[in-house]
Design a protein around this motif. Sequence first.
Motif, mmCIF file in Angstrom:
data_model
loop_
_atom_site.group_PDB
_atom_site.id
_atom_site.type_symbol
_atom_site.label_atom_id
_atom_site.label_comp_id
_atom_site.label_asym_id
_atom_site.label_seq_id
_atom_site.Cartn_x
_atom_site.Cartn_y
_atom_site.Cartn_z
ATOM 1 N N ILE A 9 0.880 -1.181 0.000
ATOM 2 C CA ILE A 9 0.000 0.000 0.000
ATOM 3 C C ILE A 9 0.911 1.223 0.000
ATOM 4 C CG2 ILE A 9 -1.762 1.277 1.287
ATOM 5 C CD1 ILE A 9 -2.739 -1.380 2.424
ATOM 6 N N GLY A 10 0.746 2.071 -1.005
ATOM 7 C CA GLY A 10 1.702 3.168 -1.198
ATOM 8 C C GLY A 10 2.896 2.669 -2.004
ATOM 9 N N THR A 12 3.725 2.907 -4.979
ATOM 10 C CA THR A 12 4.310 3.734 -6.041
ATOM 11 C C THR A 12 5.020 4.944 -5.451
ATOM 12 O OG1 THR A 12 2.281 5.011 -6.315
ATOM 13 C CG2 THR A 12 2.541 3.061 -7.718
ATOM 14 N N GLY A 13 5.104 4.994 -4.127
ATOM 15 C CA GLY A 13 5.783 6.111 -3.475
ATOM 16 C C GLY A 13 7.288 5.955 -3.560
ATOM 17 N N LEU A 15 9.598 5.267 -1.208
ATOM 18 C CA LEU A 15 10.127 4.075 -0.546
ATOM 19 C C LEU A 15 9.457 2.797 -1.077
ATOM 20 C CD1 LEU A 15 11.819 2.699 1.606
ATOM 21 C CD2 LEU A 15 10.135 3.383 3.318
ATOM 22 N N ARG A 39 -3.485 6.319 -4.680
ATOM 23 C CA ARG A 39 -4.775 6.985 -4.911
ATOM 24 C C ARG A 39 -4.834 7.602 -6.295
ATOM 25 N NH1 ARG A 39 -3.877 10.961 -0.013
ATOM 26 N NH2 ARG A 39 -1.977 10.988 -1.259
ATOM 27 N N VAL A 70 2.677 4.093 3.237
ATOM 28 C CA VAL A 70 2.163 5.459 3.061
ATOM 29 C C VAL A 70 2.837 6.327 4.116
ATOM 30 C CG1 VAL A 70 -0.048 4.696 2.143
ATOM 31 C CG2 VAL A 70 0.174 5.089 4.613
ATOM 32 N N PRO A 72 3.099 8.569 7.448
ATOM 33 C CA PRO A 72 2.412 8.347 8.732
ATOM 34 C C PRO A 72 1.069 9.072 8.821
ATOM 35 C CG PRO A 72 4.738 8.812 9.101
ATOM 36 C CD PRO A 72 4.495 8.989 7.639
ATOM 37 N N GLN A 74 -0.906 9.727 6.565
ATOM 38 C CA GLN A 74 -1.892 9.197 5.615
ATOM 39 C C GLN A 74 -2.499 7.888 6.120
ATOM 40 O OE1 GLN A 74 0.896 8.993 2.346
ATOM 41 N NE2 GLN A 74 0.173 10.915 1.460
ATOM 42 N N LEU A 78 -6.513 5.069 5.708
ATOM 43 C CA LEU A 78 -6.596 3.709 5.160
ATOM 44 C C LEU A 78 -7.633 2.952 5.968
ATOM 45 C CD1 LEU A 78 -2.913 2.425 4.824
ATOM 46 C CD2 LEU A 78 -4.257 3.715 3.161
ATOM 47 N N MET A 91 6.288 2.612 8.128
ATOM 48 C CA MET A 91 6.019 3.986 8.574
ATOM 49 C C MET A 91 6.772 4.320 9.855
ATOM 50 S SD MET A 91 1.881 4.137 8.055
ATOM 51 C CE MET A 91 1.587 2.658 9.028
ATOM 52 N N ASN A 114 15.786 3.355 5.110
ATOM 53 C CA ASN A 114 16.251 4.737 4.916
ATOM 54 C C ASN A 114 16.449 5.012 3.427
ATOM 55 O OD1 ASN A 114 18.969 4.159 4.070
ATOM 56 N ND2 ASN A 114 19.569 3.878 6.196
HETATM 57 N N1 LIG Z 1 11.695 8.898 2.784
HETATM 58 C C1 LIG Z 1 12.529 8.393 3.708
HETATM 59 O O1 LIG Z 1 13.748 8.664 3.748
HETATM 60 C C2 LIG Z 1 11.995 7.432 4.731
HETATM 61 C C3 LIG Z 1 12.878 6.868 5.651
HETATM 62 C C4 LIG Z 1 12.379 5.965 6.582
HETATM 63 C C5 LIG Z 1 11.009 5.672 6.582
HETATM 64 N N2 LIG Z 1 10.180 6.259 5.702
HETATM 65 C C6 LIG Z 1 8.747 5.949 5.772
HETATM 66 O O2 LIG Z 1 8.303 5.521 4.502
HETATM 67 C C7 LIG Z 1 6.922 5.806 4.366
HETATM 68 C C8 LIG Z 1 6.675 6.279 2.943
HETATM 69 O O3 LIG Z 1 7.417 7.458 2.729
HETATM 70 P P1 LIG Z 1 7.778 7.958 1.271
HETATM 71 O O4 LIG Z 1 8.904 8.909 1.431
HETATM 72 O O5 LIG Z 1 7.904 6.799 0.331
HETATM 73 O O6 LIG Z 1 6.421 8.780 0.909
HETATM 74 P P2 LIG Z 1 5.769 9.026 -0.525
HETATM 75 O O7 LIG Z 1 6.775 9.053 -1.596
HETATM 76 O O8 LIG Z 1 4.859 10.205 -0.375
HETATM 77 O O9 LIG Z 1 4.887 7.733 -0.758
HETATM 78 C C9 LIG Z 1 3.641 7.552 -0.181
HETATM 79 C C10 LIG Z 1 2.811 6.777 -1.161
HETATM 80 O O10 LIG Z 1 1.576 6.441 -0.549
HETATM 81 C C11 LIG Z 1 0.549 6.626 -1.504
HETATM 82 N N3 LIG Z 1 -0.678 6.823 -0.736
HETATM 83 C C12 LIG Z 1 -1.006 7.835 0.078
HETATM 84 N N4 LIG Z 1 -2.216 7.646 0.617
HETATM 85 C C13 LIG Z 1 -2.666 6.464 0.123
HETATM 86 C C14 LIG Z 1 -3.837 5.726 0.293
HETATM 87 N N5 LIG Z 1 -4.854 6.158 1.077
HETATM 88 N N6 LIG Z 1 -3.971 4.564 -0.361
HETATM 89 C C15 LIG Z 1 -2.970 4.108 -1.173
HETATM 90 N N7 LIG Z 1 -1.838 4.770 -1.387
HETATM 91 C C16 LIG Z 1 -1.681 5.943 -0.738
HETATM 92 C C17 LIG Z 1 0.982 7.825 -2.331
HETATM 93 O O11 LIG Z 1 0.470 7.806 -3.634
HETATM 94 P P3 LIG Z 1 -0.819 8.693 -4.037
HETATM 95 O O12 LIG Z 1 -0.520 10.087 -3.600
HETATM 96 O O13 LIG Z 1 -0.935 8.499 -5.504
HETATM 97 O O14 LIG Z 1 -1.926 8.089 -3.276
HETATM 98 C C18 LIG Z 1 2.478 7.535 -2.427
HETATM 99 O O15 LIG Z 1 2.729 6.700 -3.543
HETATM 100 C C19 LIG Z 1 6.582 6.860 5.422
HETATM 101 O O16 LIG Z 1 5.681 6.315 6.347
HETATM 102 C C20 LIG Z 1 7.907 7.176 6.087
HETATM 103 O O17 LIG Z 1 7.782 7.317 7.503
HETATM 104 C C21 LIG Z 1 10.634 7.131 4.758
#
Ligand SMILES: NC(=O)c1ccc[n+]([C@@H]2O[C@H](COP(=O)([O-])OP(=O)(O)OC[C@H]3O[C@@H](n4cnc5c(N)ncnc54)[C@H](OP(=O)(O)O)[C@@H]3O)[C@@H](O)[C@H]2O)c1
Length: 259
Positions: A9-10, A12-13, A15, A39, A70, A72, A74, A78, A91, A114
């Motif tokens: 879930i998420g 395509t984000g 991570l 989404r 997703v 945190p 967001q 869900l 998350m 990370n």
């Molecule tokens: N970035 C880092 O360095 C890092 C490090 C450690 C941990 N994390 C953790 O990794 C997690 C993701 O972070 P990220 O940086 O990858 O964020 P991100 O790029 O914004 O990815 C979040 C993804 O979730 C999707 N999404 C949001 N709401 C949704 C929903 N209701 N249903 C389905 N998909 C949904 C978004 O796509 P749509 O907008 O198209 O829905 C997007 O693809 C976070 O919880 C964060 O704490 C990140």
Amino acid sequence: MRAETLGIIGGTGWLGGALAQALLDTGFVSAAQLFLSNRSGSHPLSATGAHLVGDNQALVDASDVVIVSVRPEQFNALKIDASGKLVISLMAGVTAQTISEATGARAVVRAMANAAVEIRQSFTPWHCALELPASEVDFIEHVLACVGTTSRVPTEDCIDYLSALSGTGPAFPALLMTALTHQAMAAGIPQDVAHQAARGVVVAAGQLLAKHDPQAMIDSLVAYKGVTAAALQSLLDAGFERQIGEAVQAGAEVARRGM
Ligand SMILES: NC(=O)c1ccc[n+]([C@@H]2O[C@H](COP(=O)([O-])OP(=O)(O)OC[C@H]3O[C@@H](n4cnc5c(N)ncnc54)[C@H](OP(=O)(O)O)[C@@H]3O)[C@@H](O)[C@H]2O)c1
């Protein structure tokens, strides 16, 4: 454990997408076994043949194991029933209890990756409060090893602490590199040279730490009583270790409090 299908879930984000690509590239799952949700719909990852869906419950129903990636803030939106399933959360700052109550999952794993997932060199610690069968531990570690290295940690608080340590990825080296650059410029070194010098320390010379023990390196440099020793001693005398400890605790507090 033999999971036939895996859902992110998420997925395509930033991570989730990097993990999905790594799972496919390493052959851990085939595209037919991988479900991704977001989404906004279309995404280049769907060209791999992985199933891209907009309905999170459909993803959960189709997946033996569900990964939540997703942001945190967001998570509350869900609404999924993952009863009987293993849920792996990536998350920061969302507790296993919150995830368990919200999803009905049989077991919740918290893992903290990370930014180095991008180059598949993330250190990703994970925790699960339950006893898990060896096959399930093996499965979790194989998933996480697709983007680097991993280690099971004994408490959930370790995950919150490590969120502010390894979870920060390149943040500390980036801060060091910019501080070195700015200070060199303030000392009259031309900007491009300052940048090159700082990069040489953090990115290039830092690679030596892959095969040298850092404490032994510090000890031998301090014992040499030269230029490097004077610089290191100045930092140590100014409470460098204490400051690092306080910085990581400040981040960990945010993870513990939740976002
Ligand atoms: N970035 C880092 O360095 C890092 C490090 C450690 C941990 N994390 C953790 O990794 C997690 C993701 O972070 P990220 O940086 O990858 O964020 P991100 O790029 O914004 O990815 C979040 C993804 O979730 C999707 N999404 C949001 N709401 C949704 C929903 N209701 N249903 C389905 N998909 C949904 C978004 O796509 P749509 O907008 O198209 O829905 C997007 O693809 C976070 O919880 C964060 O704490 C990140």
